[in-house]
Write a protein that holds these residues in place. Structure first.
Motif, PDB file in Angstrom:
ATOM      1  N   UNK A 171      23.004 -20.374 -20.287  1.00  0.00           N
ATOM      2  CA  UNK A 171      21.625 -20.727 -19.964  1.00  0.00           C
ATOM      3  C   UNK A 171      20.889 -21.289 -21.165  1.00  0.00           C
ATOM      4  N   UNK A 172      21.264 -20.889 -22.374  1.00  0.00           N
ATOM      5  CA  UNK A 172      20.577 -21.374 -23.571  1.00  0.00           C
ATOM      6  C   UNK A 172      21.204 -22.633 -24.148  1.00  0.00           C
ATOM      7  N   UNK A 173      22.185 -23.207 -23.449  1.00  0.00           N
ATOM      8  CA  UNK A 173      22.816 -24.440 -23.926  1.00  0.00           C
ATOM      9  C   UNK A 173      23.965 -24.220 -24.875  1.00  0.00           C
ATOM     10  N   UNK A 202      24.161 -30.367 -30.089  1.00  0.00           N
ATOM     11  CA  UNK A 202      24.895 -30.914 -31.229  1.00  0.00           C
ATOM     12  C   UNK A 202      25.703 -32.151 -30.845  1.00  0.00           C
ATOM     13  N   UNK A 203      25.934 -32.336 -29.553  1.00  0.00           N
ATOM     14  CA  UNK A 203      26.733 -33.471 -29.080  1.00  0.00           C
ATOM     15  C   UNK A 203      25.869 -34.664 -28.696  1.00  0.00           C
ATOM     16  N   UNK A 204      24.585 -34.597 -29.040  1.00  0.00           N
ATOM     17  CA  UNK A 204      23.659 -35.694 -28.761  1.00  0.00           C
ATOM     18  C   UNK A 204      23.068 -36.225 -30.055  1.00  0.00           C
ATOM     19  N   UNK A 209      14.234 -34.611 -26.005  1.00  0.00           N
ATOM     20  CA  UNK A 209      14.151 -34.992 -24.587  1.00  0.00           C
ATOM     21  C   UNK A 209      15.175 -34.221 -23.780  1.00  0.00           C
ATOM     22  N   UNK A 210      16.387 -34.092 -24.325  1.00  0.00           N
ATOM     23  CA  UNK A 210      17.438 -33.393 -23.591  1.00  0.00           C
ATOM     24  C   UNK A 210      17.105 -31.912 -23.404  1.00  0.00           C
ATOM     25  N   UNK A 211      16.478 -31.303 -24.411  1.00  0.00           N
ATOM     26  CA  UNK A 211      16.106 -29.899 -24.287  1.00  0.00           C
ATOM     27  C   UNK A 211      15.128 -29.690 -23.138  1.00  0.00           C
ATOM     28  N   UNK A 212      14.183 -30.626 -22.978  1.00  0.00           N
ATOM     29  CA  UNK A 212      13.231 -30.526 -21.859  1.00  0.00           C
ATOM     30  C   UNK A 212      13.945 -30.717 -20.526  1.00  0.00           C
ATOM     31  N   UNK A 213      14.879 -31.689 -20.476  1.00  0.00           N
ATOM     32  CA  UNK A 213      15.643 -31.890 -19.249  1.00  0.00           C
ATOM     33  C   UNK A 213      16.475 -30.651 -18.917  1.00  0.00           C
ATOM     34  N   UNK A 238      15.805 -27.600 -19.676  1.00  0.00           N
ATOM     35  CA  UNK A 238      14.922 -26.564 -19.169  1.00  0.00           C
ATOM     36  C   UNK A 238      14.571 -26.763 -17.708  1.00  0.00           C
ATOM     37  N   UNK A 239      14.288 -28.014 -17.334  1.00  0.00           N
ATOM     38  CA  UNK A 239      13.976 -28.299 -15.925  1.00  0.00           C
ATOM     39  C   UNK A 239      15.192 -28.046 -15.042  1.00  0.00           C
ATOM     40  N   UNK A 240      16.369 -28.411 -15.556  1.00  0.00           N
ATOM     41  CA  UNK A 240      17.586 -28.209 -14.763  1.00  0.00           C
ATOM     42  C   UNK A 240      17.849 -26.717 -14.553  1.00  0.00           C
ATOM     43  N   UNK A 241      17.562 -25.913 -15.590  1.00  0.00           N
ATOM     44  CA  UNK A 241      17.783 -24.468 -15.467  1.00  0.00           C
ATOM     45  C   UNK A 241      16.878 -23.875 -14.393  1.00  0.00           C
TER      46      UNK A 241
END
Length: 363
Positions: free
Chosen positions: A47-49, A78-80, A87-91, A93-96
């Motif tokens: 859940x925390x990536x 780390x793979x981005x 931006x990916x962190x926000x995405x 969070x929404x996906x979770x």
């Protein structure tokens, strides 16, 4: 939860399809082999990536192909590239909050960052799973590098073909329209040299008008201008202007007959082709056949398409020899028909004139 616990939990929930008595250890080995054999990268995150599982292809794709599965324990961020991580962190969070399956090819393409700092284009599909009530995300990652290169090569090839076709079209337009008009103007001037002053003035005036019109056509070809489609010229009127101009310039009798349902007006490219074919046909009849009379018959029908016939009383020729001879004339007419899935036919024999038949199906 560790990589092994995820595998173990998934194995225990799925062994119902395994043969009775199959050991969980064998099933675990099978799952690992299947996941590692996948042609795309497979990464499982918590859940925390945090990455808890990565197959061989994922490790190799991102440059972490080590014996201990060097991606496990790292953050998926780390793979981005660093510029995309926020931006990916926000995405993420929404996906979770609203997890759902997202198929490969759904339109989301990302950039991945390898261990040595290279950016690679990737496509990602996502699937939410739960193990012991803990949420996980299974990401399938596909490298798009080769696909992008192949698409770029295909686009370049298409551009080259389009450029070649455009050059050929401009060449035909220059030959069929511009050169023929200049040739006719030159013949008219030549014939007027020995004429009385009044006839000479009239011939010069017609030649000047023809040259002015030709200059306008050259500009049209060079700049690929198009007439206003809201007020298109009627094809019959355009052909009559061409026939009158050719007859006056070449000093021959040219008759035009147009029949059919003219309400079904041809498209502009078709109309342009018909005009060019008529101009070329009349010029060929005079230049090569020394004809004194030419008849142009145009039949337009919304169901049957267009049939254009140019008949002359000239010297005639052997059609097979003429079609294979060097030069653009008849080959251009055949090429123009082929552009519209049509046909071009020559009926002639030495001493008996010639008939050019140009047909295209309805649009």
């Amino acid at each position: 939860m560790t990589e092994s616990s995820v595998e173990s939990s998934v194995d225990d929930s799925s062994v119902g399809d395994a043969p009775a008595g199959a050991a969980s250890g064998a099933a675990s080995d099978l799952y690992r082999l299947v996941v590692d054999a996948a042609p795309d990268g497979v990464i499982v995150t918590g859940a925390d990536g945090t990455i808890v599982l990565a197959n061989r292809r994922a490790r190799g794709l991102f440059g972490y192909d080590t014996a201990d599965g060097g991606l496990v324990g790292r953050s998926i961020d780390d793979l981005l590239p660093e510029s995309l991580r926020g931006v990916h962190a926000r995405h993420r969070g929404r996906y979770a909050r609203h997890p759902r399956a997202r198929d490969m090819g759904s339109g989301l393409e990302l950039l991945g960052l390898t261990a040595d700092g290279r950016e690679i284009p990737v496509e990602v599909s996502l699937s939410p799973v739960a193990v012991d009530d803990d949420p996980y995300v299974v990401a399938t990652v596909r490298d798009l590098t080769e696909r992008r290169a192949a698409q770029a090569a295909l686009d370049a090839t298409r551009d080259r073909l389009a450029l070649t076709a455009e050059r050929e079209r401009i060449g035909r337009d220059l030959h069929d329209s511009v050169i023929q008009r200049l040739y006719g103007a030159g013949l008219a001037m030549q014939a007027a040299i020995a004429a009385d002053p009044e006839r000479l003035r009239a011939a010069v005036g017609r030649a000047v008008d023809e040259i002015d019109d030709t200059i306008a056509e050259i500009r049209t070809v060079i700049h690929d201008l198009r007439r206003d489609v809201g007020e298109p010229d009627r094809l019959a009127d355009r052909l009559q202007q061409v026939v009158d101009a050719q007859a006056a310039a070449l000093g021959i009798d040219v008759q035009l007959h147009v029949v059919g349902r003219l309400a079904s007006r041809p498209s502009e490219p078709v109309a342009d082709a018909v005009v060019a074919v008529v101009r070329e046909g009349i010029a060929n009849a005079h230049r090569h056949g020394r004809a004194t009379h030419v008849t142009v018959d145009l039949e337009i029908d919304g169901d049957d398409g267009i049939r254009l016939a140019v008949w002359d009383d000239g010297a005639g020729f052997e059609p097979d020899v003429a079609l294979d001879a060097p030069g653009y004339g008849l080959k251009n007419l055949r090429a123009r028909a082929a552009e519209f899935d049509g046909t071009f036919e020559v009926q002639s024999e030495p001493g008996a004139g010639a008939t050019l038949i140009w047909k295209i199906p309805p649009a």
